[in-house]
Design an enzyme around this catalytic site. Structure first.
Site, PDB file in Angstrom:
ATOM      1  N   CYS A  83      17.648  34.830 -12.151  1.00  0.00           N
ATOM      2  CA  CYS A  83      17.161  33.604 -11.505  1.00  0.00           C
ATOM      3  C   CYS A  83      17.868  33.386 -10.165  1.00  0.00           C
ATOM      4  O   CYS A  83      17.246  32.930  -9.196  1.00  0.00           O
ATOM      5  CB  CYS A  83      17.377  32.398 -12.411  1.00  0.00           C
ATOM      6  SG  CYS A  83      16.421  32.499 -13.942  1.00  0.00           S
ATOM      7  N   THR A  84      19.130  33.725 -10.100  1.00  0.00           N
ATOM      8  CA  THR A  84      19.889  33.568  -8.857  1.00  0.00           C
ATOM      9  C   THR A  84      19.406  34.564  -7.805  1.00  0.00           C
ATOM     10  O   THR A  84      19.236  34.197  -6.637  1.00  0.00           O
ATOM     11  CB  THR A  84      21.402  33.731  -9.135  1.00  0.00           C
ATOM     12  OG1 THR A  84      21.791  32.723 -10.073  1.00  0.00           O
ATOM     13  CG2 THR A  84      22.215  33.587  -7.863  1.00  0.00           C
TER      14      THR A  84
END
Length: 154
Positions: free
Chosen positions: A46-47
């Site tokens: 997600c990052t």
């Protein structure tokens, strides 16, 4: 399972962003919107995806796109994620899964033989009239902005 198709009208939604401000799909009428759904703030994949959108934010804006991320995390966790990675776009909190379910991205997942409910990482590109123009069910996290721009130039 994502049941929406390209050409469908994007489902209306509203929620609160990382600053507690109410955000709705109608706020983006007349604008192109990249609405991306992701499982959780500050996790590796997600990052990577969020940072790719951040690093290419200027390019996306230059091509007329607004960006909104949605996950089940709350506003406080979104704020922390925004600050830690200097994210220039809105993150909408959906702990009740209301928006996630409207877009068909809250579904059964499987990991190491274990089944559970979770977010199907998906991006919807919505045009100025609220029509879904492109759906990415397996976004390229390290090159997501580039794939969005390339797909919309076709």
């Amino acid at each position: 399972m994502v049941t929406l198709k390209e050409g469908d009208k994007a489902p209306a939604f509203s929620g609160k962003d990382q600053g507690g401000k109410k955000i709705s799909l109608s706020d983006y009428k007349g604008k192109k919107l990249v609405l991306y759904f992701y499982p959780e703030d500050d996790t590796p994949t997600c990052t990577i995806q969020a940072c790719n959108l951040r690093d290419n934010y200027g390019l996306l804006k230059k091509n007329g796109f607004e960006i909104v991320g949605v996950s089940p995390d709350d506003e406080k966790k979104h704020k922390k994620f925004e600050k830690k990675f200097n994210l220039p776009f809105i993150l909408v909190a959906d702990p009740e899964h209301t928006i996630l379910e409207k877009y068909g991205v809250w579904d059964q997942k499987k990991l190491f033989g274990h089944e559970y409910m979770g977010v199907l990482r998906t991006t919807f590109v919505i045009d100025e009239k609220g029509i879904i123009r492109k759906i990415f069910t397996r976004p390229k996290n390290k090159a997501h902005a580039q794939e969005i721009i390339a797909a919309m130039k076709k």
